[in-house]
Design an enzyme around this catalytic site. Structure first.
Site, PDB file in Angstrom:
ATOM      1  N   ALA A  63       0.861  -1.178   0.000  1.00 15.06           N
ATOM      2  CA  ALA A  63       0.000   0.000   0.000  1.00 15.06           C
ATOM      3  C   ALA A  63       0.895   1.225   0.000  1.00 15.06           C
ATOM      4  O   ALA A  63       2.081   1.136   0.292  1.00 15.06           O
ATOM      5  CB  ALA A  63      -0.868  -0.010   1.253  1.00 15.06           C
ATOM      6  N   GLY A 107       0.611  -5.190   0.747  1.00 24.75           N
ATOM      7  CA  GLY A 107      -0.515  -5.214  -0.187  1.00 24.75           C
ATOM      8  C   GLY A 107      -0.142  -5.803  -1.532  1.00 24.75           C
ATOM      9  O   GLY A 107      -1.001  -6.355  -2.234  1.00 24.75           O
ATOM     10  N   GLU A 110      -0.480  -9.433  -1.038  1.00 22.90           N
ATOM     11  CA  GLU A 110      -1.908  -9.725  -0.871  1.00 22.90           C
ATOM     12  C   GLU A 110      -2.624  -9.730  -2.228  1.00 22.90           C
ATOM     13  O   GLU A 110      -3.485 -10.565  -2.484  1.00 22.90           O
ATOM     14  CB  GLU A 110      -2.515  -8.713   0.107  1.00 22.90           C
ATOM     15  N   GLU A 130       4.145  -5.616   7.436  1.00 23.45           N
ATOM     16  CA  GLU A 130       3.284  -4.598   8.047  1.00 23.45           C
ATOM     17  C   GLU A 130       3.627  -4.325   9.514  1.00 23.45           C
ATOM     18  O   GLU A 130       3.540  -3.183   9.964  1.00 23.45           O
ATOM     19  CB  GLU A 130       1.807  -5.012   7.935  1.00 23.45           C
TER      20      GLU A 130
HETATM   21  N1  T1G Z   1       4.600   3.421  -0.081  1.00 26.99           N
HETATM   22  C1  T1G Z   1       5.076   4.650  -0.412  1.00 26.99           C
HETATM   23  N2  T1G Z   1       6.385   4.924  -0.696  1.00 26.99           N
HETATM   24  C2  T1G Z   1       7.222   3.894  -0.663  1.00 26.99           C
HETATM   25  C3  T1G Z   1       6.813   2.578  -0.323  1.00 26.99           C
HETATM   26  C4  T1G Z   1       5.430   2.352  -0.046  1.00 26.99           C
HETATM   27  N3  T1G Z   1       4.955   1.147   0.252  1.00 26.99           N
HETATM   28  N4  T1G Z   1       7.902   1.780  -0.351  1.00 26.99           N
HETATM   29  C5  T1G Z   1       8.946   2.567  -0.702  1.00 26.99           C
HETATM   30  N5  T1G Z   1       8.555   3.828  -0.877  1.00 26.99           N
HETATM   31  C6  T1G Z   1       9.388   4.962  -1.302  1.00 26.99           C
HETATM   32  C7  T1G Z   1      10.454   5.332  -0.269  1.00 26.99           C
HETATM   33  O1  T1G Z   1       9.958   6.215   0.681  1.00 26.99           O
HETATM   34  C8  T1G Z   1      11.517   5.976  -1.150  1.00 26.99           C
HETATM   35  O2  T1G Z   1      11.083   7.277  -1.437  1.00 26.99           O
HETATM   36  C9  T1G Z   1      11.434   5.157  -2.434  1.00 26.99           C
HETATM   37  O3  T1G Z   1      10.131   4.551  -2.429  1.00 26.99           O
HETATM   38  C10 T1G Z   1      12.474   4.076  -2.516  1.00 26.99           C
HETATM   39  O4  T1G Z   1      12.393   3.283  -1.345  1.00 26.99           O
HETATM   40  C11 T1G Z   1      -2.599  -3.209   2.604  1.00 26.99           C
HETATM   41  C12 T1G Z   1      -1.348  -1.830   4.674  1.00 26.99           C
HETATM   42  C13 T1G Z   1      10.420  -1.888  -1.449  1.00 26.99           C
HETATM   43  C14 T1G Z   1      12.232  -3.014  -0.219  1.00 26.99           C
HETATM   44  O5  T1G Z   1       6.392  -2.034   4.110  1.00 26.99           O
HETATM   45  O6  T1G Z   1      10.605  -2.012   2.265  1.00 26.99           O
HETATM   46  O7  T1G Z   1       0.869  -2.852   2.247  1.00 26.99           O
HETATM   47  O8  T1G Z   1      12.911   8.499  -0.334  1.00 26.99           O
HETATM   48  O9  T1G Z   1      14.710   3.804  -0.519  1.00 26.99           O
HETATM   49  O10 T1G Z   1      16.030   0.430  -0.519  1.00 26.99           O
HETATM   50  O11 T1G Z   1      -1.785  -4.873   4.013  1.00 26.99           O
HETATM   51  O12 T1G Z   1      11.194   0.529   0.032  1.00 26.99           O
HETATM   52  O13 T1G Z   1      12.996   8.056  -2.767  1.00 26.99           O
HETATM   53  O14 T1G Z   1      11.295   9.664  -1.851  1.00 26.99           O
HETATM   54  O15 T1G Z   1      13.321   1.993   0.567  1.00 26.99           O
HETATM   55  O16 T1G Z   1      15.311  -0.188  -2.866  1.00 26.99           O
HETATM   56  C15 T1G Z   1       3.938  -2.730   3.184  1.00 26.99           C
HETATM   57  C16 T1G Z   1       8.128  -0.748   2.244  1.00 26.99           C
HETATM   58  C17 T1G Z   1       3.169  -1.456   3.225  1.00 26.99           C
HETATM   59  C18 T1G Z   1       7.466  -2.050   2.002  1.00 26.99           C
HETATM   60  C19 T1G Z   1      12.718  -1.021  -1.682  1.00 26.99           C
HETATM   61  N6  T1G Z   1       5.118  -2.549   2.373  1.00 26.99           N
HETATM   62  N7  T1G Z   1       9.208  -0.506   1.307  1.00 26.99           N
HETATM   63  O17 T1G Z   1      13.838  -0.695  -0.919  1.00 26.99           O
HETATM   64  O18 T1G Z   1      14.219   1.697  -1.761  1.00 26.99           O
HETATM   65  S1  T1G Z   1       1.756  -1.623   4.274  1.00 26.99           S
HETATM   66  C20 T1G Z   1       6.274  -2.212   2.925  1.00 26.99           C
HETATM   67  C21 T1G Z   1      10.384  -1.166   1.434  1.00 26.99           C
HETATM   68  C22 T1G Z   1       0.654  -2.540   3.368  1.00 26.99           C
HETATM   69  C23 T1G Z   1      -1.407  -3.819   3.239  1.00 26.99           C
HETATM   70  C24 T1G Z   1      -0.593  -2.928   4.085  1.00 26.99           C
HETATM   71  C25 T1G Z   1      11.481  -0.749   0.501  1.00 26.99           C
HETATM   72  C26 T1G Z   1      11.657  -1.694  -0.719  1.00 26.99           C
HETATM   73  P1  T1G Z   1      12.130   8.434  -1.606  1.00 26.99           P
HETATM   74  P2  T1G Z   1      13.734   2.718  -0.646  1.00 26.99           P
HETATM   75  P3  T1G Z   1      14.970   0.293  -1.546  1.00 26.99           P
END
Ligand code: T1G
Length: 717
Positions: A63, A107, A110, A130
């Site tokens: 998400a 997500g 999912e 999450e």
């Molecule tokens: N949403 C918005 N922005 C995101 C994002 C996300 N999910 N993931 C990364 N970014 C942005 C981050 O802020 C950065 O921005 C850029 O992308 C590069 O990220 C419904 C509710 C995927 C392994 O927890 O673990 O889904 O600083 O520097 O090192 O059940 O990003 O460049 O402006 O980290 O290559 C669950 C979170 C969400 C994954 C890549 N998902 N992301 O790592 O790049 S909750 C997560 C990561 C959810 C559902 C629920 C990592 C990555 P900027 P980065 P990276």
């Protein structure tokens, strides 16, 4: 049709491509675009199957956390309810094949689990992280994952928040096939094959054979809760996610989903989620530096020199080799060099032993580390990192030497943790090429690196050091050149205050227990013993030189030092050690503290846990405010990232500065004024803290106001 989702039909297979860089998050427009494409496929007479794939470097990484942040702060509706979309995928009359590369997280996974089949490239990852954001899956993941991988494996993925690799995902039944080579083409072929097979294309919601029964799962759920309490101490979400799994086992699918939704809403309304979402974006904001943009030139690093093969030098050499960089590791004599090389091999062998590395990979990395007794090859190095004993004249001697042999555009870095970068740079003819790159021990484990800007350090050199930190998979935070930089500068008053607390009546274990219960990974006295009281003694001598007459200074440390109680390394310090690592209360030390206090006329009393936490954390927050006010850190959030990634501060409290905002700056300020009246000058409130309280502002607001200045854009978080 949403710009963020593209579709095309290739010989009867509709390919839906999510294109929302950088990580294909489910931002507004993405779920809608997918839903529309699925609808088109369902109705399309010529469409026999569907492939859902991500463009760019990864599948869907979850998400949009920005939306979650809005919801967590009550500023917006939050992430959309994906129930209808997931149902339309699962109920699609044509088989839906999800093709995964990079990361399918939250997500994203999912979404994939609503598909009928999942294929992946060999290096794909899948996870439900999450809980790292203080929430639980909110798109039916807590109901579908146990159906695909079984209850125990699902709980492990939810509670650890760690991603699994493609082959493990196939083994668990999450992925159906690994596709070598062109994923898209392979997925289309797979989709055509399953379509021709005529199905049935089972819906994940109907796969209950791995769910077991409430009776058979009771022990698994209990073990999961035990594990959550162990590896996610004090956290709420890791326990809540198991409640959702319990619902998956006990309730019909739709009811389980409703239960999940209730739980995720509750989590999102909690402080834990706000703090962890802050920590997520704070860690990503640190790479944005005032005056440095993507256009700023960085030096390419193919070969690095490391001076000193002690604990830090060898750890730094390993980190460089792990990133594929050739390392010249220099020592002054053969014996010291051999010891260094031996400890590198020992560390790698333990990684192989823990299956974090193959033996082949170990040999490859060791081969990159070339032991040296002279500077003869250092002329080719792109960066030289000095990691010798923490002594100014020795460091200046080394910088004088490397200044003579290093090539013109070689970056000269020091790993000093306390000494003046400008004074060290002054020992060279090129202070503009000198920067501090402060690793934390053990360097091959700790994620934090403080990049220290000297008064004359060029911005290309800063940009190079920040880029190198990222390449080394470290969290590089830019800090200014003041005594102890940021992390240690805040640590000094924290350590001092803890010692004053034991003089006034607490014991080392009472203080450490209070800090541990607060969530800090290790109490301050145990940390002191691990670092070595001889180091603490040297820092204290330095500090004493800066004190004004009458200023209070800790009294017991010097007595322990004189008694050669230097901590773990001598088997005794504030605690006793029988196995070298586990601190044991030592009545001898507690008696020494009591006698010392009485001799100094210090009144002793019983001190509450609350006061321990207030004095240890507020003195840190006050110093953090000074650092921010003096411009030695760009953001309060940078300080939070430093303490979370380098000092064991609990991420679910957001870091010391975020924590201060949650307590309320005016409450902290009032308490600091009381401590000032009671304990003296060193509790003088920081001017920035005073100003923020006066203006009813927070550190978060301070950062937001400053962000324009730092990155030229209103927000980096
Ligand atoms: N949403 C918005 N922005 C995101 C994002 C996300 N999910 N993931 C990364 N970014 C942005 C981050 O802020 C950065 O921005 C850029 O992308 C590069 O990220 C419904 C509710 C995927 C392994 O927890 O673990 O889904 O600083 O520097 O090192 O059940 O990003 O460049 O402006 O980290 O290559 C669950 C979170 C969400 C994954 C890549 N998902 N992301 O790592 O790049 S909750 C997560 C990561 C959810 C559902 C629920 C990592 C990555 P900027 P980065 P990276």
């Amino acid at each position: 049709m949403s710009e963020l989702v593209k579709f095309s039909v290739e010989s009867g297979v509709e390919v839906i491509t999510v294109e929302n860089p950088p990580v294909n998050a489910l931002s507004p427009g993405v779920p809608e675009g997918i839903a529309e494409s699925i609808g088109r496929a369902a109705d399309g007479a010529s469409v026999r199957a569907v492939v859902l794939i991500g463009a760019g470097r990864t599948f869907v990484a979850g998400a949009d956390i920005k939306q979650l942040e809005e919801q967590a702060h009550g500023r917006g509706p939050g992430a959309p309810n994906l129930h209808q979309l997931l149902k339309s995928i699962e109920d699609c009359p044509k088989p839906v094949v999800v093709a995964i590369h990079g990361s399918a997280l939250g997500g994203g996974l999912e979404l994939a689990m609503a598909g009928h089949y999942r294929v992946a490239s060999p290096d794909a990852q899948a996870g439900q992280p999450e809980v790292n954001l203080g929430i639980i899956p909110g798109a039916e993941g807590s109901q579908r994952l146990p159906r695909l991988v079984g209850v125990a494996a699902a709980i492990e993925m939810f509670v650890s928040g760690k991603a699994i690799g493609a082959s493990e995902a196939v083994r668990l039944g999450l992925f159906d096939k690994i596709i070598e080579g062109d994923l898209r083409a392979g997925a289309v072929a797979f989709a055509r094959h399953v379509a021709e097979s005529g199905g049935p294309h089972r819906r994940t919601r109907d796969k209950t054979e791995k769910l077991g029964s409430p009776e058979s799962n009771a022990a698994i759920l209990d073990a999961g809760r035990e594990r959550a309490r162990k590896i996610r101490r004090n956290m709420i979400a890791p326990l809540r996610v198991i409640d959702a799994v319990e619902a998956a086992v006990a309730l019909p699918f739709e009811e389980g989903c409703r239960r999940e939704r209730e739980i995720v809403e509750k989590c999102l309304a909690g402080e834990e989620a706000r703090a962890l979402i802050h920590a997520f974006f704070a860690e990503r904001a640190v790479s944005k530096v005032r005056g440095i943009s993507k256009e700023t030139r960085t030096h390419s690093i193919r070969m690095a020199g490391v001076i000193g093969a002690g604990t830090m030098g060898t750890g730094i050499a390993m980190v460089l080799a792990n990133a594929g960089i050739t390392v010249l590791l220099k020592e002054t004599d053969q014996a010291a060099l051999d010891r260094g090389v031996a400890s590198v091999r020992k560390n790698y062998e333990s990684a192989v032993h823990k299956a974090r590395l193959t033996a082949h990979e170990m040999e490859e990395r060791i081969a990159l580390i070339q032991p040296q007794l002279t500077y003869s090859s250092f002329g080719d190095a792109d960066i030289i990192i000095e990691a010798v004993f923490e002594n100014m004249s020795l460091k200046k001697q080394v910088f004088g030497e490397i200044d003579k042999i290093a090539k013109g555009d070689c970056v000269l870095a020091t790993n000093t943790s306390t000494l003046d970068i400008d004074e060290i740079a002054g020992a060279t003819s090129r202070p503009h090429m000198v920067v501090g790159i402060h690793f934390f021990s053990p360097a091959h484990v700790m994620r934090l690196v403080e990049v220290v800007r000297g008064a004359r350090t060029d911005k290309e050199v800063i940009a190079t050091a920040m880029a190198l930190a990222k390449r080394l998979r470290k969290v590089g935070v830019l800090v200014g050149n003041c005594r102890g930089f940021v992390g240690n500068r805040m640590m000094l008053p924290y350590m001092r205050e803890a010692q004053f607390l034991v003089e006034e009546g607490s014991t080392p274990s009472q203080v450490d227990q209070a800090l541990y219960d607060f969530g800090i990974a290790m109490g301050i006295f145990a940390v002191d013993d691990m670092g070595g009281l001889d180091l603490g003694w040297r820092v204290l001598q330095d500090t004493k030189r800066l004190l004004k007459p009458g200023d209070r200074t800790p009294l017991v440390l010097e007595k322990l030092y004189d008694a050669h109680r230097w901590g773990q390394k001598t088997g005794a310090g504030w605690y006793r050690y029988e196995d070298g690592r586990t601190p044991i209360r030592d009545p001898e030390v507690e008696a020494l503290i009591e006698t010392t206090a009485e001799q100094a006329g210090i009144a002793r009393r019983s001190i509450s846990k609350e006061e321990i936490i207030e004095r240890c954390l507020y003195v840190m927050i006050n110093e953090g405010s000074r650092i921010l006010g003096e411009g030695f850190a760009q953001r309060a959030a940078d300080i939070d990232t430093i303490y979370i990634t380098g000092y064991g501060f609990p991420a679910y409290r957001g870091g010391p500065m975020w924590y201060a905002d949650t307590v309320g700056l005016s409450k902290i300020y009032e308490r600091i004024l009381e401590f000032h009246r009671e304990h003296g000058e060193y509790w003088t409130p920081a001017p920035l803290l005073e100003r923020l309280v006066r203006d009813r502002q927070t550190f978060a607001a301070f950062d937001a106001a400053n962000e324009q200045a730092v990155t030229g854009s209103p927000e980096s978080q």
